[in-house]
Design a protein around this motif. Structure first.
Motif, PDB file in Angstrom:
ATOM      1  N   ARG A 214       0.824  -1.216   0.000  1.00 35.28           N
ATOM      2  CA  ARG A 214       0.000   0.000   0.000  1.00 35.28           C
ATOM      3  C   ARG A 214       0.854   1.260   0.000  1.00 35.28           C
ATOM      4  O   ARG A 214       0.363   2.355  -0.267  1.00 35.28           O
ATOM      5  CB  ARG A 214      -0.906   0.035   1.234  1.00 35.28           C
ATOM      6  N   GLY A 215       2.109   1.115   0.390  1.00 36.95           N
ATOM      7  CA  GLY A 215       3.006   2.271   0.393  1.00 36.95           C
ATOM      8  C   GLY A 215       2.913   3.091   1.653  1.00 36.95           C
ATOM      9  O   GLY A 215       2.640   2.583   2.731  1.00 36.95           O
ATOM     10  N   GLY A 216       3.140   4.386   1.504  1.00 38.88           N
ATOM     11  CA  GLY A 216       3.224   5.263   2.660  1.00 38.88           C
ATOM     12  C   GLY A 216       4.558   5.074   3.357  1.00 38.88           C
ATOM     13  O   GLY A 216       5.561   4.716   2.732  1.00 38.88           O
ATOM     14  N   LEU A 217       4.576   5.290   4.661  1.00 40.44           N
ATOM     15  CA  LEU A 217       5.802   5.109   5.437  1.00 40.44           C
ATOM     16  C   LEU A 217       5.762   3.777   6.170  1.00 40.44           C
ATOM     17  O   LEU A 217       4.871   3.536   6.985  1.00 40.44           O
ATOM     18  CB  LEU A 217       5.977   6.239   6.460  1.00 40.44           C
ATOM     19  N   VAL A 218       6.740   2.937   5.883  1.00 45.01           N
ATOM     20  CA  VAL A 218       6.926   1.683   6.598  1.00 45.01           C
ATOM     21  C   VAL A 218       8.142   1.860   7.498  1.00 45.01           C
ATOM     22  O   VAL A 218       9.179   2.369   7.065  1.00 45.01           O
ATOM     23  CB  VAL A 218       7.157   0.505   5.629  1.00 45.01           C
ATOM     24  N   VAL A 219       8.015   1.468   8.758  1.00 54.53           N
ATOM     25  CA  VAL A 219       9.126   1.495   9.703  1.00 54.53           C
ATOM     26  C   VAL A 219       9.512   0.057  10.001  1.00 54.53           C
ATOM     27  O   VAL A 219       8.653  -0.768  10.315  1.00 54.53           O
ATOM     28  CB  VAL A 219       8.752   2.225  11.007  1.00 54.53           C
ATOM     29  N   GLU A 220      10.796  -0.226   9.886  1.00 52.33           N
ATOM     30  CA  GLU A 220      11.301  -1.563  10.206  1.00 52.33           C
ATOM     31  C   GLU A 220      12.169  -1.462  11.456  1.00 52.33           C
ATOM     32  O   GLU A 220      13.136  -0.709  11.489  1.00 52.33           O
ATOM     33  CB  GLU A 220      12.124  -2.120   9.047  1.00 52.33           C
ATOM     34  N   LEU A 221      11.827  -2.243  12.467  1.00 50.82           N
ATOM     35  CA  LEU A 221      12.594  -2.273  13.708  1.00 50.82           C
ATOM     36  C   LEU A 221      13.449  -3.528  13.730  1.00 50.82           C
ATOM     37  O   LEU A 221      12.933  -4.640  13.631  1.00 50.82           O
ATOM     38  CB  LEU A 221      11.653  -2.269  14.919  1.00 50.82           C
ATOM     39  N   GLY A 222      14.761  -3.360  13.832  1.00 50.72           N
ATOM     40  CA  GLY A 222      15.671  -4.501  13.898  1.00 50.72           C
ATOM     41  C   GLY A 222      15.870  -5.187  12.566  1.00 50.72           C
ATOM     42  O   GLY A 222      15.534  -6.360  12.414  1.00 50.72           O
ATOM     43  N   PRO A 223      16.443  -4.492  11.571  1.00 46.33           N
ATOM     44  CA  PRO A 223      16.585  -5.078  10.233  1.00 46.33           C
ATOM     45  C   PRO A 223      17.649  -6.157  10.106  1.00 46.33           C
ATOM     46  O   PRO A 223      17.713  -6.838   9.086  1.00 46.33           O
ATOM     47  CB  PRO A 223      16.957  -3.866   9.368  1.00 46.33           C
ATOM     48  N   GLY A 224      18.497  -6.333  11.120  1.00 44.36           N
ATOM     49  CA  GLY A 224      19.534  -7.363  11.021  1.00 44.36           C
ATOM     50  C   GLY A 224      20.474  -7.085   9.862  1.00 44.36           C
ATOM     51  O   GLY A 224      20.952  -5.968   9.691  1.00 44.36           O
ATOM     52  N   THR A 225      20.725  -8.105   9.037  1.00 46.49           N
ATOM     53  CA  THR A 225      21.636  -7.942   7.903  1.00 46.49           C
ATOM     54  C   THR A 225      20.954  -7.337   6.679  1.00 46.49           C
ATOM     55  O   THR A 225      21.588  -7.154   5.645  1.00 46.49           O
ATOM     56  CB  THR A 225      22.264  -9.295   7.504  1.00 46.49           C
ATOM     57  N   GLY A 226      19.665  -7.051   6.768  1.00 46.43           N
ATOM     58  CA  GLY A 226      18.974  -6.375   5.679  1.00 46.43           C
ATOM     59  C   GLY A 226      18.126  -7.256   4.788  1.00 46.43           C
ATOM     60  O   GLY A 226      17.577  -6.782   3.792  1.00 46.43           O
ATOM     61  N   GLY A 227      17.972  -8.525   5.124  1.00 46.24           N
ATOM     62  CA  GLY A 227      17.140  -9.404   4.295  1.00 46.24           C
ATOM     63  C   GLY A 227      15.688  -8.954   4.261  1.00 46.24           C
ATOM     64  O   GLY A 227      15.073  -8.890   3.189  1.00 46.24           O
ATOM     65  N   THR A 228      15.135  -8.633   5.412  1.00 49.72           N
ATOM     66  CA  THR A 228      13.764  -8.142   5.472  1.00 49.72           C
ATOM     67  C   THR A 228      13.665  -6.760   4.830  1.00 49.72           C
ATOM     68  O   THR A 228      12.687  -6.440   4.155  1.00 49.72           O
ATOM     69  CB  THR A 228      13.267  -8.090   6.925  1.00 49.72           C
ATOM     70  N   THR A 229      14.690  -5.955   5.023  1.00 48.82           N
ATOM     71  CA  THR A 229      14.727  -4.619   4.418  1.00 48.82           C
ATOM     72  C   THR A 229      14.582  -4.724   2.906  1.00 48.82           C
ATOM     73  O   THR A 229      13.776  -4.015   2.290  1.00 48.82           O
ATOM     74  CB  THR A 229      16.062  -3.917   4.754  1.00 48.82           C
ATOM     75  N   ARG A 230      15.357  -5.615   2.302  1.00 49.60           N
ATOM     76  CA  ARG A 230      15.296  -5.796   0.837  1.00 49.60           C
ATOM     77  C   ARG A 230      13.930  -6.316   0.406  1.00 49.60           C
ATOM     78  O   ARG A 230      13.403  -5.903  -0.625  1.00 49.60           O
ATOM     79  CB  ARG A 230      16.405  -6.741   0.383  1.00 49.60           C
ATOM     80  N   ALA A 231      13.358  -7.224   1.191  1.00 50.27           N
ATOM     81  CA  ALA A 231      12.032  -7.761   0.858  1.00 50.27           C
ATOM     82  C   ALA A 231      10.979  -6.658   0.925  1.00 50.27           C
ATOM     83  O   ALA A 231      10.090  -6.578   0.064  1.00 50.27           O
ATOM     84  CB  ALA A 231      11.676  -8.906   1.805  1.00 50.27           C
ATOM     85  N   ILE A 232      11.065  -5.790   1.937  1.00 49.80           N
ATOM     86  CA  ILE A 232      10.124  -4.670   2.040  1.00 49.80           C
ATOM     87  C   ILE A 232      10.287  -3.739   0.843  1.00 49.80           C
ATOM     88  O   ILE A 232       9.306  -3.331   0.225  1.00 49.80           O
ATOM     89  CB  ILE A 232      10.330  -3.898   3.363  1.00 49.80           C
ATOM     90  N   LEU A 233      11.519  -3.419   0.499  1.00 49.88           N
ATOM     91  CA  LEU A 233      11.767  -2.525  -0.638  1.00 49.88           C
ATOM     92  C   LEU A 233      11.252  -3.125  -1.940  1.00 49.88           C
ATOM     93  O   LEU A 233      10.737  -2.401  -2.801  1.00 49.88           O
ATOM     94  CB  LEU A 233      13.260  -2.201  -0.737  1.00 49.88           C
ATOM     95  N   ASP A 234      11.377  -4.437  -2.095  1.00 50.12           N
ATOM     96  CA  ASP A 234      10.863  -5.105  -3.303  1.00 50.12           C
ATOM     97  C   ASP A 234       9.350  -4.968  -3.410  1.00 50.12           C
ATOM     98  O   ASP A 234       8.802  -4.882  -4.507  1.00 50.12           O
ATOM     99  CB  ASP A 234      11.241  -6.588  -3.306  1.00 50.12           C
ATOM    100  N   ALA A 235       8.661  -4.962  -2.265  1.00 51.60           N
ATOM    101  CA  ALA A 235       7.200  -4.885  -2.254  1.00 51.60           C
ATOM    102  C   ALA A 235       6.667  -3.461  -2.201  1.00 51.60           C
ATOM    103  O   ALA A 235       5.507  -3.212  -2.533  1.00 51.60           O
ATOM    104  CB  ALA A 235       6.650  -5.668  -1.058  1.00 51.60           C
ATOM    105  N   LEU A 236       7.497  -2.525  -1.790  1.00 49.25           N
ATOM    106  CA  LEU A 236       7.080  -1.143  -1.571  1.00 49.25           C
ATOM    107  C   LEU A 236       6.910  -0.408  -2.900  1.00 49.25           C
ATOM    108  O   LEU A 236       7.760  -0.516  -3.779  1.00 49.25           O
ATOM    109  CB  LEU A 236       8.144  -0.438  -0.724  1.00 49.25           C
TER     110      LEU A 236
END
Length: 196
Positions: free
Chosen positions: A49-71
């Motif tokens: 849906r977009g907007g502002l997503v906040v990620e707490l505790g991204p670790g090595t960035g695997g979830t970060t990349r997955a969020i960016l792919d979907a954002l």
């Protein structure tokens, strides 16, 4: 390309294990999350849906990349990491939608304000609520509730149910799903704020 991605995956796993052994109270697991868990988390948080997503505790960035792919292209991702080494890894991800912030999830209202945001449309958390001191967990839960937009979503993927106990006074009871195709199996807790 596949060999390079596979090599990065191995390096990420080794870094994750090393940081877990050094900082077991800050890192949630010995291994990064599976793609099955990520798919479930992204759907629960409605990242697309977009907007502002906040990620707490991204670790090595695997979830970060997955969020960016979907954002969507106009979405923003604010990633907050306490561990300085892991923060540097996330900070190196080349995406103009990403803001990598080193700090504590307890400080979420101040972090949002520092970056010019009023509220978060979604907060995604992999930080280990079960191992952090109870007072820190309670402050983090209150900070998340304070920062959610009127129709915002908070999604936490956890091995323990302590996050539900800590968030209940602020957000009520969660919806809970379980992803078995992850090591360890994870529960996905979801809260959605409705109205003001």
């Amino acid at each position: 390309m596949n060999n390079r991605r596979s090599h990065i995956g191995v390096v990420d796993r080794l870094l994750f294990v090393r940081q877990f052994l050094r900082h077991p109270m800050q890192v949630a697991s010995l291994v990064p999350s599976s793609r099955f868990l990520m798919r479930r988390v992204l759907a629960a948080a409605a990242v697309d849906r977009g907007g502002l997503v906040v990620e707490l505790g991204p670790g090595t960035g695997g979830t970060t990349r997955a969020i960016l792919d979907a954002l969507p292209p106009d979405g923003r991702l604010l990633s907050i990491e306490l561990n300085s080494h892991l923060h540097r890894l996330v900070e190196a991800i080349p995406d103009r939608r990403l803001i990598a912030h080193r700090g504590s999830a307890c400080e979420l209202p101040a972090v949002l304000a520092a970056h010019g945001f009023a509220a978060a449309d979604a907060v995604v958390s992999g930080i280990p609520f079960s191992t952090m001191p109870r007072a820190v967990g309670a402050r983090t839960a209150a900070a998340i509730a304070e920062c959610l937009a009127a129709d915002g979503r908070f999604v936490a993927y956890q091995a323990s149910a302590r996050v539900a106990e800590l968030c209940r006074p602020h957000l009520g009871p969660p919806r809970v799903d379980t992803e078995l195709l992850n090591f360890p199996p994870m529960r996905v807790f979801r809260w959605e704020r409705t109205g003001g």
